[in-house]
Design a protein around this motif. Structure first.
Motif, PDB file in Angstrom:
ATOM      1  N   ALA A   1      -9.344 -18.491 -10.877  1.00  0.00           N
ATOM      2  CA  ALA A   1      -9.676 -19.869 -10.559  1.00  0.00           C
ATOM      3  C   ALA A   1      -8.893 -20.243  -9.312  1.00  0.00           C
ATOM      4  O   ALA A   1      -7.756 -19.807  -9.123  1.00  0.00           O
ATOM      5  CB  ALA A   1      -9.280 -20.775 -11.713  1.00  0.00           C
TER       6      ALA A   1
ATOM      7  N   GLY B   1       4.682 -20.165 -13.296  1.00  0.00           N
ATOM      8  CA  GLY B   1       4.559 -19.053 -12.344  1.00  0.00           C
ATOM      9  C   GLY B   1       4.853 -19.522 -10.936  1.00  0.00           C
ATOM     10  O   GLY B   1       4.202 -19.117  -9.979  1.00  0.00           O
ATOM     11  N   TYR B   2       5.832 -20.366 -10.860  1.00  0.00           N
ATOM     12  CA  TYR B   2       6.139 -20.967  -9.559  1.00  0.00           C
ATOM     13  C   TYR B   2       6.833 -19.985  -8.627  1.00  0.00           C
ATOM     14  O   TYR B   2       7.721 -19.239  -9.041  1.00  0.00           O
ATOM     15  CB  TYR B   2       7.036 -22.182  -9.767  1.00  0.00           C
ATOM     16  CG  TYR B   2       7.615 -22.725  -8.494  1.00  0.00           C
ATOM     17  CD1 TYR B   2       6.846 -23.518  -7.641  1.00  0.00           C
ATOM     18  CD2 TYR B   2       8.932 -22.448  -8.138  1.00  0.00           C
ATOM     19  CE1 TYR B   2       7.383 -24.025  -6.476  1.00  0.00           C
ATOM     20  CE2 TYR B   2       9.480 -22.952  -6.973  1.00  0.00           C
ATOM     21  CZ  TYR B   2       8.698 -23.733  -6.142  1.00  0.00           C
ATOM     22  OH  TYR B   2       9.227 -24.221  -4.991  1.00  0.00           O
ATOM     23  N   VAL B   3       6.406 -19.974  -7.390  1.00  0.00           N
ATOM     24  CA  VAL B   3       7.112 -19.232  -6.347  1.00  0.00           C
ATOM     25  C   VAL B   3       7.289 -20.188  -5.180  1.00  0.00           C
ATOM     26  O   VAL B   3       6.319 -20.796  -4.734  1.00  0.00           O
ATOM     27  CB  VAL B   3       6.297 -18.018  -5.867  1.00  0.00           C
ATOM     28  CG1 VAL B   3       7.073 -17.254  -4.818  1.00  0.00           C
ATOM     29  CG2 VAL B   3       5.947 -17.128  -7.028  1.00  0.00           C
ATOM     30  N   PRO B   4       8.506 -20.348  -4.701  1.00  0.00           N
ATOM     31  CA  PRO B   4       8.726 -21.306  -3.616  1.00  0.00           C
ATOM     32  C   PRO B   4       7.914 -20.946  -2.379  1.00  0.00           C
ATOM     33  O   PRO B   4       7.697 -19.771  -2.101  1.00  0.00           O
ATOM     34  CB  PRO B   4      10.225 -21.211  -3.325  1.00  0.00           C
ATOM     35  CG  PRO B   4      10.780 -20.155  -4.203  1.00  0.00           C
ATOM     36  CD  PRO B   4       9.735 -19.705  -5.153  1.00  0.00           C
TER      37      PRO B   4
ATOM     38  N   ARG C   1      -7.022 -22.334  -8.392  1.00  0.00           N
ATOM     39  CA  ARG C   1      -5.998 -23.365  -8.612  1.00  0.00           C
ATOM     40  C   ARG C   1      -4.888 -23.193  -7.579  1.00  0.00           C
ATOM     41  O   ARG C   1      -4.516 -22.085  -7.200  1.00  0.00           O
ATOM     42  CB  ARG C   1      -5.424 -23.253 -10.019  1.00  0.00           C
ATOM     43  CG  ARG C   1      -4.681 -21.960 -10.253  1.00  0.00           C
ATOM     44  CD  ARG C   1      -3.811 -22.004 -11.469  1.00  0.00           C
ATOM     45  NE  ARG C   1      -2.851 -20.929 -11.414  1.00  0.00           N
ATOM     46  CZ  ARG C   1      -3.171 -19.638 -11.477  1.00  0.00           C
ATOM     47  NH1 ARG C   1      -4.434 -19.297 -11.604  1.00  0.00           N
ATOM     48  NH2 ARG C   1      -2.248 -18.710 -11.386  1.00  0.00           N
TER      49      ARG C   1
ATOM     50  N   GLN D   1      -1.251 -23.262  -5.822  1.00  0.00           N
ATOM     51  CA  GLN D   1       0.089 -22.853  -6.215  1.00  0.00           C
ATOM     52  C   GLN D   1       0.810 -24.082  -6.745  1.00  0.00           C
ATOM     53  O   GLN D   1       0.694 -25.160  -6.183  1.00  0.00           O
ATOM     54  CB  GLN D   1       0.855 -22.382  -4.977  1.00  0.00           C
ATOM     55  CG  GLN D   1       0.290 -21.145  -4.328  1.00  0.00           C
ATOM     56  CD  GLN D   1       0.909 -19.903  -4.894  1.00  0.00           C
ATOM     57  OE1 GLN D   1       2.001 -19.985  -5.452  1.00  0.00           O
ATOM     58  NE2 GLN D   1       0.227 -18.797  -4.771  1.00  0.00           N
TER      59      GLN D   1
ATOM     60  N   PRO E   1       7.706 -20.246   1.197  1.00  0.00           N
ATOM     61  CA  PRO E   1       8.701 -19.893   2.202  1.00  0.00           C
ATOM     62  C   PRO E   1       8.537 -20.693   3.491  1.00  0.00           C
ATOM     63  O   PRO E   1       9.520 -20.947   4.191  1.00  0.00           O
ATOM     64  CB  PRO E   1       8.440 -18.417   2.478  1.00  0.00           C
ATOM     65  CG  PRO E   1       7.368 -17.983   1.563  1.00  0.00           C
ATOM     66  CD  PRO E   1       6.772 -19.172   0.913  1.00  0.00           C
ATOM     67  N   THR E   2       7.330 -21.073   3.776  1.00  0.00           N
ATOM     68  CA  THR E   2       7.107 -21.813   5.014  1.00  0.00           C
ATOM     69  C   THR E   2       7.748 -23.192   4.934  1.00  0.00           C
ATOM     70  O   THR E   2       8.438 -23.625   5.861  1.00  0.00           O
ATOM     71  CB  THR E   2       5.601 -21.964   5.269  1.00  0.00           C
ATOM     72  OG1 THR E   2       4.993 -20.681   5.197  1.00  0.00           O
ATOM     73  CG2 THR E   2       5.355 -22.566   6.615  1.00  0.00           C
ATOM     74  N   ALA E   3       7.511 -23.843   3.828  1.00  0.00           N
ATOM     75  CA  ALA E   3       8.098 -25.176   3.671  1.00  0.00           C
ATOM     76  C   ALA E   3       9.619 -25.074   3.689  1.00  0.00           C
ATOM     77  O   ALA E   3      10.315 -25.865   4.310  1.00  0.00           O
ATOM     78  CB  ALA E   3       7.627 -25.801   2.367  1.00  0.00           C
TER      79      ALA E   3
END
Lengths: 337, 337
Positions: free
Chosen positions: B5, B52-55, B7, B9, B57-59
């Motif tokens: 799906a 399932g969070y992954v930061p 969805r 991040q 990197p760009t932000a």
DNA sequence: CCAGGAACTGGGAGCGCTTCCAGTTCCAGG
DNA sequence: CCTGGAACTGGAAGCGCTCCCAGTTCCTGG
């Protein structure tokens, strides 16, 4: 650094102010988007030049949700796998194609657990716009990471197991078959195979090609003598082969490194090549030309391999749906067979 | 991709909400910064796992003004220079050191004008936290780009001209001297030099070392016979040398590729090595071991070279002021001399 | 029992850019 | 001279994160 005054980089706001336009117009002018009058466009260009402005790629990436980079990851439990000049050539090809698309190349040597973890994060974050995966082994954890990633992934060489949706590969079976047929056509009847790692599809496919050709020629295929694609492993495999089958008269090595190793062992064993034993390699790397005698080998278009992989990824990033690609090989005859 | 799906991040806000804490606390927990109670830290960790969070990197890069990446640029008018396995080894070292510092590796082959322009932009934007520069030639445009950059720059090998502030290099003069001394000590008196490109400092320094050692041994140095560090150029140089000085009894080649080329020419000319002509190389790459006869050569710690370059860059990025480094070489004797 | 810190929390202001969209200008046609 | 739409403009809202700082809570010692 450090020598200059610590003045900050100029921002787009400053460019806009200097050019007497709004930030949006400046942005549009920079990306040469429409809806900017000629006059303002030039004013912006002038301001850019005067200020020495360079857009901040990070901010741009955040706003556009495009990282502006593609990653090439080379798997392997040991980073030394990367020492194989094969990868350098792939990179040359990929780098060129990526440059055309204005993407940067990130290189990940996924050898350690830590390295693999970082690749996993890369795959799940938006740190790159897409990923090229190479040198995958059977049950490589990267395979499932790639499946779960919501990010374009192209495989460089099919992995063992289910065929991925997007990949570039070389005709390993055909190349190996051609090499073996050549050996057979030169009257060799006891041709052994030094095969690559059998937990890679390339290793298996090349052995399959060899076996098919042997059977087709009415010869008995040897069981696989496994190496790991390095020169020493080829030398060792050759030594085993020589001990077990002193009467062999031909060897198909699944890559040039191992072919060179085989040559070394044969030389040390006093078995002249090709008079006594003929050897054929695979890859057509520099080592094939340097070897003594120069190695007859299956040429594969490695730079093109990298280029096509990158192009496929670019297509994917741009929302297209490219078709997998299998590159042809061709036999290059030198003096070892 | 595409299978799941579409969805989005999850973002840090969602993590925070789910964990019942504020965004700041979630951020601190993630970066395990202080001022977070044990309970909330765990709540955040749980939410991260569930979502399932992954930061992004760009932000993160935008907010911290840290790109999280270092670039390795290889100069050269032709990308094929990169095919030299030397670079692969450097990369292995650099990659490891960068991984320790949690930096990604960006690889730039600055061959075309376009490539150089992109490197220039990289140097002036904040697209990377620092840059490692290699294979610079005399008057290389990258040198001045680097000078003007307000960004940490480490040179891999000193360029011709002014010595940069931060660099890692190898003791080229010492290595070449040792190689030549060895040849002299084995009774060779007419030792020629196949030197590398004289528009690189490595090429020049290795020739200087050779010349110094010859003079010190009371022998006549040959004028430089220039190659470009590739095998064919070494073979060609050897051919010239043989034609002009048929009586030579030793050759110092400024790298193994050219040494291998020299070996090939000598073999084809029927001049036995080392009986008739002794050959010493430089680098100690795989080709030296594979060559026939195996090449006596000056070992340089290439992986360490890459590692130290990266470490120096990391130090710079962290605001330290590391000191330049010159790595030692040592002679490895095999059978070619 | 209270003052004074230390420990902790979360609102909010950015980081520098793109892009939506409402608003303005300009001009051809009626 | 006015209308309508095309062409253009710029304010403002994000993109997802970090980090300052003012505010709150919780102890401790007096």
């Amino acid at each position: 650094m450090a020598e200059n005054a610590p003045r900050r980089q100029p921002t787009l706001d400053e460019v806009a102010e200097r050019a007497g336009v709004s930030r949006s117009v400046a942005s549009r002018a920079l990306n040469n988007a429409p809806h900017v009058s000629r006059a303002k466009r030039e004013a912006v260009e002038r301001a850019v030049r005067q200020l020495g402005y360079v857009p901040n790629p990070t901010a741009r990436a955040l706003a556009t949700r495009r990282a502006g980079a593609a990653a090439l990851v080379v798997s392997g439990e040991d980073p030394s796998i990367f020492a194989d000049p094969f990868f350098a050539q792939v990179i040359v090809g990929a780098s060129g194609a990526l440059e055309e698309a204005d993407l940067h190349l990130m290189l990940c040597l996924a050898a350690s657990d830590r390295g693999r973890k970082r690749v996993g994060e890369l795959l799940r974050s938006k740190g790159a716009d897409g990923v090229m995966l190479m040198a995958l082994r059977e049950d490589d954890p990267l395979i499932r990471m790639a499946e779960e990633a919501e990010m374009p992934v192209v495989f460089g060489g099919r992995p063992v197991g289910p065929v991925p949706r997007w990949y570039v590969d070389v005709d390993n079976v055909g190349g190996a078959r051609e090499a073996t047929e050549y050996l057979a056509s030169r009257g060799r009847t006891r041709v052994a195979a030094i095969c690559g790692r059998l937990d890679t599809e390339a290793g298996r496919a090349r052995y399959r090609g060899y076996r098919d050709a042997m059977l087709a020629a009415g010869l008995d295929p040897f069981p696989p003598q496994e190496g790991d694609f390095t020169e020493p492993s080829g030398a060792a495999a050759m030594a085993v082969l020589l001990a077990e089958h002193p009467d062999l008269d031909g060897v198909f090595a699944a890559n040039d490194n191992m072919g060179a190793g085989a040559l070394r062992t044969l030389r040390e064993a006093g078995r002249p090549v090709p008079a006594d034993v003929a050897v054929v390699g695979f890859d057509d790397l520099a080592v094939a030309r340097i070897a003594d005698p120069p190695l007859t080998t299956v040429h594969q278009p490695i730079t093109a391999f990298g280029r096509e992989m990158a192009r496929m990824l670019v297509a994917l990033v741009n929302g297209q749906d490219p078709t997998p690609l299998i590159l042809p090989t061709r036999l290059v005859t030198r003096s070892s067979a």
